[in-house]
Design a protein around this motif. Sequence first.
Motif, PDB file in Angstrom:
ATOM      1  N   ILE A  95      23.035 -10.172 -10.338  1.00 13.48           N
ATOM      2  CA  ILE A  95      24.438 -10.179  -9.900  1.00 13.48           C
ATOM      3  C   ILE A  95      24.724  -8.915  -9.091  1.00 13.48           C
ATOM      4  O   ILE A  95      24.088  -7.874  -9.287  1.00 13.48           O
ATOM      5  CB  ILE A  95      25.415 -10.275 -11.091  1.00 13.48           C
ATOM      6  CG1 ILE A  95      25.188  -9.108 -12.072  1.00 13.48           C
ATOM      7  CG2 ILE A  95      25.284 -11.616 -11.790  1.00 13.48           C
ATOM      8  CD1 ILE A  95      26.205  -9.062 -13.201  1.00 13.48           C
ATOM      9  N   ASP A  96      25.692  -9.039  -8.152  1.00 17.58           N
ATOM     10  CA  ASP A  96      26.148  -7.859  -7.417  1.00 17.58           C
ATOM     11  C   ASP A  96      27.352  -7.272  -8.142  1.00 17.58           C
ATOM     12  O   ASP A  96      27.722  -7.723  -9.237  1.00 17.58           O
ATOM     13  CB  ASP A  96      26.453  -8.205  -5.963  1.00 17.58           C
ATOM     14  CG  ASP A  96      27.763  -8.967  -5.804  1.00 17.58           C
ATOM     15  OD1 ASP A  96      28.301  -9.496  -6.818  1.00 17.58           O
ATOM     16  OD2 ASP A  96      28.267  -9.049  -4.682  1.00 17.58           O
ATOM     17  N   LEU A  97      27.988  -6.278  -7.552  1.00 22.08           N
ATOM     18  CA  LEU A  97      29.078  -5.611  -8.272  1.00 22.08           C
ATOM     19  C   LEU A  97      30.306  -6.483  -8.440  1.00 22.08           C
ATOM     20  O   LEU A  97      31.176  -6.195  -9.254  1.00 22.08           O
ATOM     21  CB  LEU A  97      29.429  -4.280  -7.593  1.00 22.08           C
ATOM     22  CG  LEU A  97      29.794  -4.256  -6.112  1.00 22.08           C
ATOM     23  CD1 LEU A  97      31.213  -4.670  -5.866  1.00 22.08           C
ATOM     24  CD2 LEU A  97      29.563  -2.844  -5.566  1.00 22.08           C
ATOM     25  N   THR A  98      30.424  -7.569  -7.667  1.00 22.40           N
ATOM     26  CA  THR A  98      31.553  -8.484  -7.855  1.00 22.40           C
ATOM     27  C   THR A  98      31.238  -9.587  -8.847  1.00 22.40           C
ATOM     28  O   THR A  98      32.096 -10.411  -9.147  1.00 22.40           O
ATOM     29  CB  THR A  98      31.956  -9.115  -6.520  1.00 22.40           C
ATOM     30  OG1 THR A  98      30.917  -9.991  -6.066  1.00 22.40           O
ATOM     31  CG2 THR A  98      32.217  -8.049  -5.469  1.00 22.40           C
ATOM     32  N   GLY A  99      29.983  -9.632  -9.332  1.00 27.23           N
ATOM     33  CA  GLY A  99      29.579 -10.701 -10.238  1.00 27.23           C
ATOM     34  C   GLY A  99      28.969 -11.890  -9.534  1.00 27.23           C
ATOM     35  O   GLY A  99      28.651 -12.906 -10.179  1.00 27.23           O
ATOM     36  N   THR A 100      28.781 -11.814  -8.211  1.00 21.06           N
ATOM     37  CA  THR A 100      28.155 -12.908  -7.470  1.00 21.06           C
ATOM     38  C   THR A 100      26.689 -13.022  -7.876  1.00 21.06           C
ATOM     39  O   THR A 100      25.958 -12.024  -7.893  1.00 21.06           O
ATOM     40  CB  THR A 100      28.267 -12.660  -5.958  1.00 21.06           C
ATOM     41  OG1 THR A 100      29.654 -12.547  -5.612  1.00 21.06           O
ATOM     42  CG2 THR A 100      27.634 -13.785  -5.166  1.00 21.06           C
ATOM     43  N   GLU A 101      26.238 -14.247  -8.204  1.00 27.07           N
ATOM     44  CA  GLU A 101      24.893 -14.463  -8.744  1.00 27.07           C
ATOM     45  C   GLU A 101      23.902 -14.842  -7.651  1.00 27.07           C
ATOM     46  O   GLU A 101      24.271 -15.402  -6.612  1.00 27.07           O
ATOM     47  CB  GLU A 101      24.926 -15.579  -9.799  1.00 27.07           C
ATOM     48  CG  GLU A 101      25.773 -15.242 -11.013  1.00 27.07           C
ATOM     49  CD  GLU A 101      25.736 -16.364 -12.047  1.00 27.07           C
ATOM     50  OE1 GLU A 101      25.243 -17.471 -11.713  1.00 27.07           O
ATOM     51  OE2 GLU A 101      26.192 -16.139 -13.179  1.00 27.07           O
ATOM     52  N   SER A 102      22.630 -14.484  -7.900  1.00 32.29           N
ATOM     53  CA  SER A 102      21.558 -14.940  -7.022  1.00 32.29           C
ATOM     54  C   SER A 102      21.392 -16.455  -7.166  1.00 32.29           C
ATOM     55  O   SER A 102      21.642 -17.029  -8.229  1.00 32.29           O
ATOM     56  CB  SER A 102      20.257 -14.225  -7.375  1.00 32.29           C
ATOM     57  OG  SER A 102      19.902 -14.458  -8.736  1.00 32.29           O
ATOM     58  N   THR A 103      21.007 -17.081  -6.098  1.00 31.08           N
ATOM     59  CA  THR A 103      20.825 -18.539  -6.110  1.00 31.08           C
ATOM     60  C   THR A 103      19.504 -18.894  -5.436  1.00 31.08           C
ATOM     61  O   THR A 103      19.071 -18.192  -4.504  1.00 31.08           O
ATOM     62  CB  THR A 103      21.968 -19.244  -5.361  1.00 31.08           C
ATOM     63  OG1 THR A 103      22.023 -18.756  -4.018  1.00 31.08           O
ATOM     64  CG2 THR A 103      23.298 -19.031  -6.045  1.00 31.08           C
ATOM     65  N   PRO A 104      18.885 -20.026  -5.868  1.00 28.37           N
ATOM     66  CA  PRO A 104      19.252 -20.805  -7.063  1.00 28.37           C
ATOM     67  C   PRO A 104      18.865 -20.042  -8.316  1.00 28.37           C
ATOM     68  O   PRO A 104      18.096 -19.080  -8.240  1.00 28.37           O
ATOM     69  CB  PRO A 104      18.416 -22.078  -6.903  1.00 28.37           C
ATOM     70  CG  PRO A 104      17.192 -21.602  -6.184  1.00 28.37           C
ATOM     71  CD  PRO A 104      17.662 -20.545  -5.231  1.00 28.37           C
ATOM     72  N   PRO A 105      19.388 -20.428  -9.487  1.00 28.06           N
ATOM     73  CA  PRO A 105      18.998 -19.761 -10.720  1.00 28.06           C
ATOM     74  C   PRO A 105      17.487 -19.875 -10.930  1.00 28.06           C
ATOM     75  O   PRO A 105      16.886 -20.916 -10.641  1.00 28.06           O
ATOM     76  CB  PRO A 105      19.790 -20.493 -11.803  1.00 28.06           C
ATOM     77  CG  PRO A 105      20.144 -21.808 -11.194  1.00 28.06           C
ATOM     78  CD  PRO A 105      20.325 -21.549  -9.743  1.00 28.06           C
ATOM     79  N   THR A 106      16.878 -18.799 -11.398  1.00 24.47           N
ATOM     80  CA  THR A 106      15.429 -18.740 -11.556  1.00 24.47           C
ATOM     81  C   THR A 106      15.038 -19.290 -12.920  1.00 24.47           C
ATOM     82  O   THR A 106      15.429 -18.741 -13.965  1.00 24.47           O
ATOM     83  CB  THR A 106      14.948 -17.289 -11.424  1.00 24.47           C
ATOM     84  OG1 THR A 106      15.300 -16.802 -10.130  1.00 24.47           O
ATOM     85  CG2 THR A 106      13.438 -17.201 -11.606  1.00 24.47           C
ATOM     86  N   ALA A 107      14.277 -20.408 -12.896  1.00 21.94           N
ATOM     87  CA  ALA A 107      13.735 -20.939 -14.152  1.00 21.94           C
ATOM     88  C   ALA A 107      12.631 -20.010 -14.615  1.00 21.94           C
ATOM     89  O   ALA A 107      11.691 -19.708 -13.866  1.00 21.94           O
ATOM     90  CB  ALA A 107      13.208 -22.345 -13.951  1.00 21.94           C
TER      91      ALA A 107
END
Length: 719
Positions: free
Chosen positions: A697-709
């Motif tokens: 996540i970045d400082l705003t809470g934005t998540e990396s995509t796609p989620p890593t299995a």
Amino acid sequence: MPFIGAAIGAIASFVAGAAATIAASSFFASFVTYAITTAISIGLSYLLSAVMQPSKPAAPDPSDIQQNIRQRVKSQRRLHGTTKTGSVLVFAEKRAGITYVWHYICEGPVDFIKFELDDEEVTLKSNGYVSSGPKKNRVRLVAFPGVPGATDETDADFFNAFPELNDPAKPFRHMGCAMVLQMCKQVAREDMADVYPNNLPKLKVVVRRLDVYDPRTDTYGPTNNAALCFLDEAADIYQLDPTSNTDFDLTSWAVFANHCAEEVPLKNGTTEPRYRADGIIERDQEPASRMNELAKACNGYPYLDSEMRIAVKKRVTASQEAEMRHDRGDIEAIDIEGGRTREVEWNMGTASYVRPDSFQSENVIWTEPNSLASDGQTIARNELKLMMVQSVTQAQRLLKLKWHEENPRFAGNLTLGPTGLRLFGRNTTLVDLTPEDETTFLARFDGVQLNPSSMQCTVKYVSIDPSAEDWDPEVDEQSQELQVPDLSQELEDIPLDFTASYTIGEQIGTGFLGSKIYSATAKIFIVGNSGVDVPEYYSQEVQVYTEYTDDEGEQRATFYPVEYDQDTNTATAEVRAYSSFTGADGSRGYLVRARNKTPANSWDWQELGQFTVVLSPTVPDAPVSASVTDQTGLVAGIDFTAPDDGAVRGYRVYRNTSDDFASANLVVTDPASRNQVISTTDTVPAAGVYYYWAVMIDLTGTESTPPTAITGSPVTITD
């Protein structure tokens, strides 16, 4: 005498700090022995303890101003003589269209001679209102001289505006402090630039001290006699009565006051007193520093006499105080060597003093013509700072004495017999080597050390020229003043501009509707507008602020902490960054203003514009080498490495009992930084098969995509 330890300690500190040529340790040694031999009535153990372990005297009790105003005064200020000074703003509040401001000037009582607003002298009507100019009938000044014990002196208009402060139990009074109450009427916006160009008018006053004790007449009154100012400061430092002949050797102070009052001839045919003192001393300075400031102004040397009283005499003098003779056995050995060495040799000195017409610091030089001729070149000395001196010729007289002190014709060591004890407490002694040698000279001793077993005294000495105190205006009153520009008139304001950058730190709070607040550091680089050069001797003051309207419709401002590096012209401001609760970019604008300053002037604030701190969501890279293992006991172990991405501020781990990220539960969230190796665990509710995903996540809470299995998922967790 309860003050003895503190007085000895501070006077010894003064001796050590007043001139590098005095050996403080040897002074201590000589003083201890002298005290033992001349003050037997004082307990030996007490005296030694007092001398060898001096304690700092208790600070004077705070003045009442520090107990009854809305802002504490940083330091109390003591006036000597007459000077121009600014103020310490201790109260400012607006009521019914009038801004009321209390200015603390100094400890009283004083006489107010002149008033300046925004660097222009103003005259006042009988009711205190300015009588002419743009501020006429708009600004009122009421001065209070600060008579001790006058607890009811104030202004009725002030209490009418602030009745809640008119509480007899907690009086809002100045009570012994010289104060000025300034009242500024509100004006139309179009008149602001003329009436209040700097918002609140800048106040300066010329004041004169009224209550200095003079032991020559046993009276109090106004004076700038440097000896009397010195006595007054010493009495204040140790909280002693300046009229007490038990605490002070008042005869020595009276003699020294007469010396300071001697009229010295000037080149223009007039005369002036030898030594005067005019200026402000802050009470929070160290006692030795306060005494040294007055001592420098008058060639004064404080010491404790045989009755343990504070006495004074001339520091550099050609007046003989004792005599050591070889023919009667006083002198057992002597060595003589050249006194002018490269460590102290100089022939041109520089001193800073305060001009009485402008009250600005200015430099003057004094050259010793004979040494200049013999040296064949100019050898300059570091500046002698005389902040209590307002006479250029007085500054030159002190420079001449300094030259004689630091440039003796010869120096060396004397070995004396028991009669050398007579030197304790003496400054200048005649050394007579006849008939062994036809040499006779005046010597100043840097310290006397006694060997108790042999009863021999070892003395370091420097020669004193008999002409040290002479003053020939045709030779010594020199006009080669260093040219310091009148900065307030000859220099111009320079238009400024800026560039800004910022970095965003950690989350420090939550705002409206769940928006996030982050710390941010802004770097603001100040330059001349349109490429204009800013001289190196200009400095800048920078403010960073935001504006808002309060509930009553008043325009307000919030100022943020700023540190300014003059070497790089860079201001560092601690501001804030805000995320948007909608997920869009969050931004906040900050206003910047700056003003130019020189040692003698400061110009108006320049509104330089605005910079914006933007908090933009950034999708970080995915975690690297993620894996999950069963650690038994219903615990899953998750390991991975954060990516090499500056946007990374943390990570999250999700868990589900089926291969569906959309319905997975967030089980771990923690901060992280780029390239960080992460090992964490998750405790499951029951044994079984579980799926895991990891995101950055970045400082705003934005998540990396796609989620890593995570590798190893699904994993069977056992109990």
